[in-house]
Design a protein around this motif. Sequence first.
Motif, PDB file in Angstrom:
ATOM      1  N   GLU A  82       0.830  -1.204   0.000  1.00  9.92           N
ATOM      2  CA  GLU A  82       0.000   0.000   0.000  1.00  9.92           C
ATOM      3  C   GLU A  82       0.866   1.257   0.000  1.00  9.92           C
TER       4      GLU A  82
ATOM      5  N   ARG B 167      -9.967   2.302  -3.127  1.00  5.61           N
ATOM      6  CA  ARG B 167     -10.124   2.118  -1.681  1.00  5.61           C
ATOM      7  C   ARG B 167      -8.785   2.244  -0.958  1.00  5.61           C
TER       8      ARG B 167
ATOM      9  N   LYS C 207      -8.013   5.967  -0.733  1.00  4.58           N
ATOM     10  CA  LYS C 207      -8.850   6.637   0.250  1.00  4.58           C
ATOM     11  C   LYS C 207      -8.453   6.235   1.671  1.00  4.58           C
ATOM     12  N   ARG C 208      -8.085   4.980   1.848  1.00  2.00           N
ATOM     13  CA  ARG C 208      -7.661   4.529   3.169  1.00  2.00           C
ATOM     14  C   ARG C 208      -6.389   5.240   3.616  1.00  2.00           C
ATOM     15  N   ASN C 209      -5.608   5.653   2.640  1.00  2.00           N
ATOM     16  CA  ASN C 209      -4.361   6.373   2.944  1.00  2.00           C
ATOM     17  C   ASN C 209      -4.511   7.882   2.765  1.00  2.00           C
ATOM     18  N   ARG C 210      -5.761   8.363   2.837  1.00  2.00           N
ATOM     19  CA  ARG C 210      -6.066   9.799   2.869  1.00  2.00           C
ATOM     20  C   ARG C 210      -5.747  10.523   1.566  1.00  2.00           C
TER      21      ARG C 210
END
Length: 254
Positions: A7, A49, A52-55
């Motif tokens: 990620e 996703r 988005k999970r990592n801003r």
Amino acid sequence: MFSPHQETLIVDMVRENNTIKLREIQLRIIEDHVHFEGIDSVSLSTVDRVLKRNRLRMKQLYRVPFERNSDRVKEQRFQYVQRVFELDAMEKLHEYIYMDEAGFNLTKRRRRGRSVIGQRAIVGVPGQRDGNVTLCAAISNHGVVHHQANLGPYNTHQLLIFLNHMQNALLGQQDEQSIYVVVWDNVYECKPYTRVNLLQAMELACGDMGVEACQAWIGHARGFFPRCLARENVACDVDEVLWPDPVRRNDAVE
């Protein structure tokens, strides 16, 4: 599906290129058999996703000329700050006049890219284009010294006229104890809708620009002096960190 390390690699792709598309990230993941071994397919929604999970979000792109952070320009910024300090240390007062042209382009143009929440999305560009209408203005610690709008870009003759008018304005308020230093900046583009409304807006804006606003801008500009002396990159007109290190970031807003 992805490990924390993988990620981070995906986030790094956006960090390195704010204009990268989801499909481009997807392709790089599938083609990278070293860091993403065993991953033969990944959906665009999965990539989205992860971002988005990592801003990381889509936002307006801010164009930064490549030349802004070249070694040559960094050295010029360093020398400029050193010279300002020398003038500030002199016995006779030096008053700084900040002069700039602003090219206003009537063509609307919108671009978007991904970046961390609270930070701007930035893309390097070769340079700025001339605007349809150009405002030339000068400010000091005492407010707006002189301003003048022109249809089309300023040429040498028009700039000389502006300087002459500015000199006349300064002579009316000249302090015999001070020496004027003119600091001249580059062009920045905006996008209004009509020339008539634009010219009216220019006049109103310059009239509304008070002494405190000018002093605040000058203080903001001087706030970059430590970064100039350190020859650091300066991406935008705000003092922001370009990578989401929680320890260093001071502009994050949820």
